[in-house]
Design a protein around this motif. Structure first.
Motif, mmCIF file in Angstrom:
data_model
loop_
_atom_site.group_PDB
_atom_site.id
_atom_site.type_symbol
_atom_site.label_atom_id
_atom_site.label_comp_id
_atom_site.label_asym_id
_atom_site.label_seq_id
_atom_site.Cartn_x
_atom_site.Cartn_y
_atom_site.Cartn_z
ATOM 1 N N ARG A 66 0.829 -1.213 0.000
ATOM 2 C CA ARG A 66 0.000 0.000 0.000
ATOM 3 C C ARG A 66 0.859 1.257 0.000
ATOM 4 N NH1 ARG A 66 -3.616 -1.634 5.053
ATOM 5 N NH2 ARG A 66 -1.506 -2.157 5.671
ATOM 6 N N LYS A 67 2.043 1.170 0.581
ATOM 7 C CA LYS A 67 2.925 2.339 0.665
ATOM 8 C C LYS A 67 3.884 2.424 -0.508
ATOM 9 C CE LYS A 67 2.819 2.461 5.677
ATOM 10 N NZ LYS A 67 3.596 2.331 6.905
ATOM 11 N N THR A 68 4.376 1.286 -0.983
ATOM 12 C CA THR A 68 5.419 1.301 -2.018
ATOM 13 C C THR A 68 4.915 0.962 -3.409
ATOM 14 O OG1 THR A 68 5.971 -1.027 -1.683
ATOM 15 C CG2 THR A 68 7.162 0.598 -0.341
ATOM 16 N N GLY A 69 3.796 0.260 -3.492
ATOM 17 C CA GLY A 69 3.352 -0.241 -4.793
ATOM 18 C C GLY A 69 4.214 -1.427 -5.200
ATOM 19 N N TYR A 70 3.931 -1.986 -6.383
ATOM 20 C CA TYR A 70 4.712 -3.114 -6.886
ATOM 21 C C TYR A 70 5.887 -2.591 -7.699
ATOM 22 C CZ TYR A 70 0.612 -5.803 -5.600
ATOM 23 O OH TYR A 70 -0.411 -6.367 -4.904
ATOM 24 N N PRO A 71 6.992 -3.327 -7.732
ATOM 25 C CA PRO A 71 8.152 -2.856 -8.497
ATOM 26 C C PRO A 71 7.903 -2.958 -10.008
ATOM 27 C CG PRO A 71 8.590 -5.027 -7.592
ATOM 28 C CD PRO A 71 7.277 -4.581 -7.040
ATOM 29 N N GLN A 72 8.491 -2.053 -10.766
ATOM 30 C CA GLN A 72 8.341 -2.031 -12.217
ATOM 31 C C GLN A 72 8.829 -3.338 -12.844
ATOM 32 O OE1 GLN A 72 6.834 0.345 -14.174
ATOM 33 N NE2 GLN A 72 7.089 -1.172 -15.797
ATOM 34 N N ARG A 73 9.867 -3.940 -12.277
ATOM 35 C CA ARG A 73 10.407 -5.170 -12.855
ATOM 36 C C ARG A 73 9.387 -6.308 -12.857
ATOM 37 N NH1 ARG A 73 12.657 -4.721 -7.843
ATOM 38 N NH2 ARG A 73 12.480 -6.534 -6.489
#
Length: 113
Positions: A85-92
C-alpha cells in the motif's frame, strides 16, 4: 532459531501442515532466486493477507500468510519486506509479466502455423 524451528514447536500436525508447506515453499523459492523482496498485501473482504515475493528479474509468486508469520518473514528469509500500500509493486514485476505475455503469444503463433 531458524524458520522451521518455530513451526516445529507448535503442537499438532494439523497446525504444522499448511503453515509449514507455505513456509517451506517461500524459503525454497527465495533460495532459488537472486534479489528477492517481499511485498505484503493487506487482508480484504475477499482475500486473506498475502505476500508477493519478487525476484531480481521480476519473476514473482503470491501466497496467503498467517498474520503472525507475515511479521517474521523478513528476518526468517533474510529479505526486505515492504507494505504494498505504501510502495506499490516494483516495475520489474510488470516488465516480467509483459515479457511472459509476448513469449506465450509467440508460442501460440508457432502452434497455429
Amino acid at each position: 532459531m531458524g524458520l522451521f524451528d518455530r513451526l516445529k514447536r507448535r503442537g499438532g500436525a494439523a497446525k504444522r501442515g499448511p503453515e509449514g508447506s507455505v513456509a517451506q515453499y517461500l524459503a525454497d523459492w527465495t533460495a532459488a532466486r537472486i534479489g528477492v523482496e517481499a511485498y505484503v498485501e493487506p487482508k480484504t473482504t475477499v482475500t486473506p493477507l498475502t505476500v508477493v515475493l519478487v525476484a531480481n528479474d521480476g519473476e514473482w509468486t503470491r501466497r496467503p500468510l498467517d498474520e503472525k508469520y507475515a511479521r517474521k518473514i523478513g528476518p526468517d528469509l533474510k529479505i526486505p519486506v515492504y507494505d504494498v500500500r505504501k510502495t506499490g509493486y516494483p516495475q520489474r514485476m510488470r516488465d516480467h509479466d509483459a515479457r511472459q505475455k509476448i513469449v506465450k503469444r509467440r508460442e501460440q503463433e508457432r502452434r497455429d502455423r
